[in-house]
Design a protein around this motif. Structure first.
Motif, short mmCIF file in Angstrom:
data_model
loop_
_atom_site.label_atom_id
_atom_site.label_comp_id
_atom_site.label_asym_id
_atom_site.label_seq_id
_atom_site.Cartn_x
_atom_site.Cartn_y
_atom_site.Cartn_z
N GLU A 1 -7.00 -3.42 -0.61
CA GLU A 1 -5.81 -3.76 -1.40
C GLU A 1 -4.53 -3.55 -0.58
O GLU A 1 -3.60 -4.35 -0.64
N ARG B 1 -1.65 -6.18 0.35
CA ARG B 1 -0.23 -5.93 0.02
C ARG B 1 0.64 -6.11 1.26
O ARG B 1 1.73 -6.69 1.19
N LYS C 1 1.25 -9.76 1.92
CA LYS C 1 2.24 -10.34 1.00
C LYS C 1 3.65 -9.90 1.34
O LYS C 1 4.59 -10.68 1.32
#
Lengths: 396, 396
Positions: free
Chosen positions: A3, A7, A10
């Motif tokens: 995750e 992140r 992004k």
């Protein structure tokens, strides 16, 4: 893919400063030591070559005029000015930070007048500021009183001549409240002198807006000026005519080439000059500052906070609880652009981190220090740094 | 071919330093301004490129240790030492000449003790020395008394703390008698502080031999360090343990990376350091000093005198009598490595000389100044300079 890696992707994709990384010479290393020595801006080597080969080698002495050497200290000061919230004509570049602390503090004491006999100095400061403050106090017949920034408001009195504070603590990364501390100092009739070494280029300073009296800073950290590049001195415009430098060299004379026996100080920022400026280092700095063209300091601050927030999230996720202790405040209003982590074997841990391509620095006795330079550090770098840190800690 | 042209040819053919000229980047200009800014040594551009691209750009922070950045001030000081007659461990490089004058003079006053309340300063000095001496006197509670070097012996008394003198007068080129003036100052119980800006690299200084206490100098004139390259400070070994710098920055701490709140001065020459050294300028200087390998200072002095003698002969031959007045002493013992000629229209004359490829400089109000750098100025240059000067003067 974890995750945090997603992140990071992004965040990098949405990063408006991402393109600025191309303005630097970087490699596969995650460089989190830009708060000690900024990375090399790509424009610098060519500029320095021109300064050496053409300006010095071919034009020689003519370059003092034709290549703008003589006016470089004021010109480069004006280039730094918007990064620290100063209108033009108040900053001059030259000498080391230590020498500028001496000019600023002695100047401040003299501006405060003879009836104020005490200097307050940040007891948590980078040591050189304290050593130089001790000398300034001794040479002006004042008493030096070390206090923590939090103690400053209570320590101010009619005796206080000047207060020397650091905007960001070099060790913990704590950001001090420049607006309210400056207001308190000035309210007490004293002069506020700030050291901006760890804030300029990383976050808004607002020298003019907050009424700072004098300030100094280095240019080799977030401003990427190169090793030992010259420092700068800010003297608020209203004080310039009464600024009385303890180092009145010929470069600050109103007519330097008049070669007059009596000293008559120049007007404006250049009263803070001393001797002949070191042109090679200074013009490397001038080139380095070009990477700031079109970069809003507010955007830099936003990314800096996002980087340090993300680093703390990654550390919380990857590093076993209790293995490190974060010394940097969590509150944004109290955080500079670095994260300091305490752990017992910090010296050994940093050595291994560097071997594995994550460069921060170690501050004795037990601090891992990571600086986040918004112009060239990305979120994937941050995730990798935290991951390698966790692996290193689990092996150590 | 004129007799002087033939003499120039013979002198050049017999010149043992002639090959050194190849170590510099020169062109068809006769460059007689090396006493303002030395010419570019050929080795410098490549070295600076390496410092910027590899040491800063690739190694980054690691270079403080791996590239020897941290120890550069002492290391380069030791490279200058033999040129000024100093044993190793007494010279440190950094800061400007003005800042070093402040360190040296305040340090000297403190070494002299509290009962000596007067500083003598060369009234004919380069202005910055006088301005800084004024500040040093003010900040140490001493009285400053300007005297000519000739007046020094008569002005010395039990009140004299320190005497600041220039080895060579920047304007007239007069060489002062360092051995006998130093002896007189020390005989009076005071400290002798010398400014070597216009002598180091041009003639023997003999700091150790003559018992000089403290000395400063720049490195961008006869030492060819580049524009604004760092200056140096000499503190005689026997005084180092008591040397008490007014600028005790963290670089002079006995344990700089201990980041201790209390200042404890380092031993030796590095007690004269202050803040972070400007590495680009400093390592350019280090490269520039390589041209001195194997060059005896006595040979430099012999050629310097031969150059200035020959220039005076050429001027006497070519320039109509009375058109210029030589301000530089004829006696070798009183002559530095420059010739200063007074003429009413000096500013305009120098402008035209420069247009015609003979570069000296103008010192207001009426002085033509020609510096003779033995490492790269030849006798044919000298003949041409005098010839062009005569032509220019006859047209002016």
């Amino acid at each position: 893919m974890s995750e945090l890696v997603m992140r990071a992707e992004k965040l990098d994709a949405a990063d408006e400063l991402r393109g600025k990384r191309d303005g630097f010479v970087l490699d596969e290393v995650v460089y989190l030591d830009g708060n000690s020595l900024g990375a090399l801006p790509a424009v610098v080597p060519g500029r320095v070559e021109d300064v050496v080969r053409r300006q010095w080698g071919e034009l020689r002495i003519r370059s003092w005029e034709e290549s703008g050497w003589w006016t470089a200290p004021e010109r480069i000061g004006d280039r730094i000015a918007p990064l620290v919230g100063a209108a033009p004509g108040q900053i001059v570049v030259g000498d080391s930070t230590s020498v500028n602390v001496f000019k600023a503090l002695v100047g401040a004491v003299r501006l405060a007048g003879d009836d104020r006999d005490e200097i307050l100095v940040d007891a948590t400061t980078f040591p050189t500021d304290g050593y130089i403050a001790e000398s300034a106090a001794r040479m002006t017949g004042r008493t030096l009183r070390p206090v923590t920034p939090a103690e400053v408001p209570g320590a101010l009195s009619g005796r206080t001549a000047a207060v020397l504070l650091n905007h960001v603590d070099y060790r913990s990364g704590r950001l001090h409240d420049l607006p309210s501390l400056t207001a308190a100092v000035r309210e007490a009739g004293a002069l506020a002198v700030w050291d901006l070494c760890h804030s300029a280029g990383a976050l808004p300073v607002g020298l003019d807006e907050h009424g700072v009296d004098l300030a100094v800073g280095c240019t080799y950290k977030y401003l990427n000026g190169g090793p030992g590049s010259p420092a700068y001195l800010y003297v608020r415009r209203e004080l310039q005519d009464r600024f009385d430098s303890p180092l009145p060299g010929w470069n600050s004379h109103t007519e330097p080439f008049g070669m007059r026996p009596a000293y008559e100080p120049a007007s404006g920022a250049l009263r803070g000059r001393v001797g002949t400026p070191d042109i090679l280092s200074m013009l490397a700095l001038e080139a380095a500052l070009e990477v700031w063209d079109g970069v809003p300091v507010e955007g830099v601050r936003a990314k800096s906070l996002a980087l340090t927030d993300f680093f703390l999230d990654c550390v919380a996720e990857y590093v076993p609880e209790g293995r490190v202790e974060c010394l940097t405040p969590v509150a944004h209003a109290e955080r500079g652009s670095q994260i300091a982590l305490r752990c017992d074997d910090a010296g050994e841990v940093m050595k291994r981190l560097i071997e594995r391509g994550v460069v921060g620095d170690f501050r004795a006795p037990d601090v891992l220090r990571f600086g986040f330079t918004p112009l060239y550090v990305g979120f994937a770098d941050v995730e990798r740094a935290a991951r390698v840190l966790a692996e290193t800690l689990s092996l150590a």
